[in-house]
Structure formats: C-alpha cells, structure tokens
Motif scaffolding. Structure first.
Motif, short mmCIF file in Angstrom:
data_model
loop_
_atom_site.label_atom_id
_atom_site.label_comp_id
_atom_site.label_asym_id
_atom_site.label_seq_id
_atom_site.Cartn_x
_atom_site.Cartn_y
_atom_site.Cartn_z
N UNK A 89 78.00 64.16 67.37
CA UNK A 89 77.60 65.54 67.64
C UNK A 89 76.64 66.00 66.54
N UNK A 90 75.55 66.62 66.99
CA UNK A 90 74.53 67.15 66.09
C UNK A 90 74.56 68.67 66.20
N UNK A 91 74.61 69.34 65.07
CA UNK A 91 74.57 70.80 65.07
C UNK A 91 73.58 71.26 64.02
N UNK A 92 72.96 72.40 64.29
CA UNK A 92 71.95 72.92 63.37
C UNK A 92 71.91 74.43 63.44
N UNK A 93 71.43 75.00 62.34
CA UNK A 93 71.23 76.44 62.23
C UNK A 93 69.87 76.65 61.55
N UNK A 94 69.11 77.63 62.06
CA UNK A 94 67.77 77.88 61.53
C UNK A 94 67.43 79.36 61.66
N UNK A 95 66.38 79.80 61.00
CA UNK A 95 66.01 81.21 61.08
C UNK A 95 65.38 81.63 62.40
N UNK A 96 64.86 80.67 63.18
CA UNK A 96 64.25 81.02 64.46
C UNK A 96 64.32 79.83 65.42
N UNK A 97 64.04 80.09 66.68
CA UNK A 97 64.17 79.07 67.73
C UNK A 97 63.21 77.90 67.53
N UNK A 98 62.01 78.18 67.09
CA UNK A 98 61.04 77.09 66.89
C UNK A 98 61.50 76.14 65.79
N UNK A 99 61.95 76.68 64.66
CA UNK A 99 62.44 75.84 63.56
C UNK A 99 63.68 75.06 64.00
N UNK A 100 64.53 75.71 64.80
CA UNK A 100 65.73 75.04 65.30
C UNK A 100 65.36 73.87 66.21
N UNK A 101 64.45 74.09 67.14
CA UNK A 101 64.05 73.03 68.07
C UNK A 101 63.43 71.86 67.32
N UNK A 102 62.61 72.14 66.33
CA UNK A 102 61.98 71.09 65.53
C UNK A 102 63.02 70.30 64.76
N UNK A 103 63.96 70.99 64.12
CA UNK A 103 65.01 70.33 63.34
C UNK A 103 65.89 69.46 64.23
N UNK A 104 66.26 69.97 65.40
CA UNK A 104 67.10 69.20 66.33
C UNK A 104 66.35 67.97 66.83
N UNK A 105 65.08 68.13 67.17
CA UNK A 105 64.29 67.00 67.68
C UNK A 105 64.13 65.93 66.61
N UNK A 106 63.82 66.33 65.38
CA UNK A 106 63.64 65.36 64.30
C UNK A 106 64.94 64.62 64.01
N UNK A 107 66.04 65.34 63.94
CA UNK A 107 67.33 64.71 63.65
C UNK A 107 67.75 63.79 64.80
N UNK A 108 67.55 64.23 66.04
CA UNK A 108 67.91 63.41 67.21
C UNK A 108 67.11 62.12 67.25
N UNK A 109 65.84 62.19 66.88
CA UNK A 109 64.97 61.01 66.92
C UNK A 109 65.45 59.91 65.97
N UNK A 110 66.15 60.29 64.93
CA UNK A 110 66.64 59.31 63.97
C UNK A 110 67.99 58.72 64.29
N UNK A 111 68.58 59.09 65.43
CA UNK A 111 69.91 58.60 65.80
C UNK A 111 69.80 57.54 66.88
N UNK A 112 70.42 56.38 66.63
CA UNK A 112 70.43 55.34 67.66
C UNK A 112 71.71 54.51 67.53
N UNK A 113 72.15 53.99 68.67
CA UNK A 113 73.36 53.19 68.73
C UNK A 113 73.03 51.89 69.43
N UNK A 114 73.75 50.85 69.04
CA UNK A 114 73.67 49.59 69.76
C UNK A 114 75.05 49.32 70.34
N UNK A 115 75.10 49.19 71.66
CA UNK A 115 76.37 48.93 72.35
C UNK A 115 76.22 47.65 73.14
N UNK A 116 77.09 46.69 72.86
CA UNK A 116 77.04 45.39 73.53
C UNK A 116 78.07 45.38 74.64
N UNK A 117 77.63 45.07 75.87
CA UNK A 117 78.56 45.04 77.01
C UNK A 117 79.68 44.02 76.84
#
Length: 117
Positions: A89-117
C-alpha cells in the motif's frame, strides 16, 4: 492510514481519539490545507513472490510518501478477489493535488514485484 491522516490533517489524531474515549469534548481545531491519497497494489497472478520492494517513508518539500509492503519474498499468492491479494500500500500527503499526483506516480513507478507461477 492513521499516520497519513495525522500528517495530512496536521493534528495529534491519536491524542484526540484517546481524549474522546476518556470523555473529554472534541473541541475545535484548525485543519491543514492538504490532500492525500492511498493506492493498494493487488497481485495480478498467483504464485511465489520472488522479489518485492521494501517499505519506505520519504518526507521533504512538504511531501509525505510512505510505502508499506504487505507481502514478502517466499510467500505464495493465491488470487482471492479480496484484500488478501494486496502486495503493498502506497500513501501520500501533499499541499495540493498536482504535487500529490506527481509524488504518487513517481513512487508507484519505482515499485515492482516478481511472482513465479
């Protein structure tokens, strides 16, 4: 989520809740002018988690971004179409919607998982 609320509202949330339980009045208090978001990452496949991102808390530039891992490498995932499918789970707080969207997008882009069937 509680910590995100406390940071976003800029109040001592737990203290307020405890005082309410002790019978004290809530009273009034100013709220910070901030926005917040939470994003859950569900698995899209069943199998063993081979790699997963570690949790983090990043603060600075009036931003608060936290990622909490809910599953660790070695765990098996079964798709249940419920909250048991969440990898993190990713959560964020920012002073405005634009800063929040940017922070969430940047943090999300750095998250990846490898799942082997």
């Amino acid at each position: 989520m509680e910590f995100m609320l406390e940071h976003t509202l800029d109040i001592a949330l737990f203290e307020k809740i405890l005082r309410l339980h002790l019978g004290e009045p809530l009273g009034t208090f100013p709220l910070a002018d901030r926005v917040a978001a939470i994003r859950y990452f569900p698995t899209d496949s069943a199998g063993e988690i081979i790699s997963a991102p570690e949790g983090f808390l990043r603060t600075g530039n009036d931003l608060w971004v936290e990622y909490r891992s809910l599953r660790a490498p070695g765990e098996r995932m079964v798709i249940t179409c419920s909250n048991k499918d969440y990898l993190g789970v990713l959560s964020a707080s920012a002073p405005d919607a634009r800063a929040l969207a940017t922070a969430m997008a940047q943090a999300s882009a750095g998250l990846s998982w490898t799942i082997q069937p």
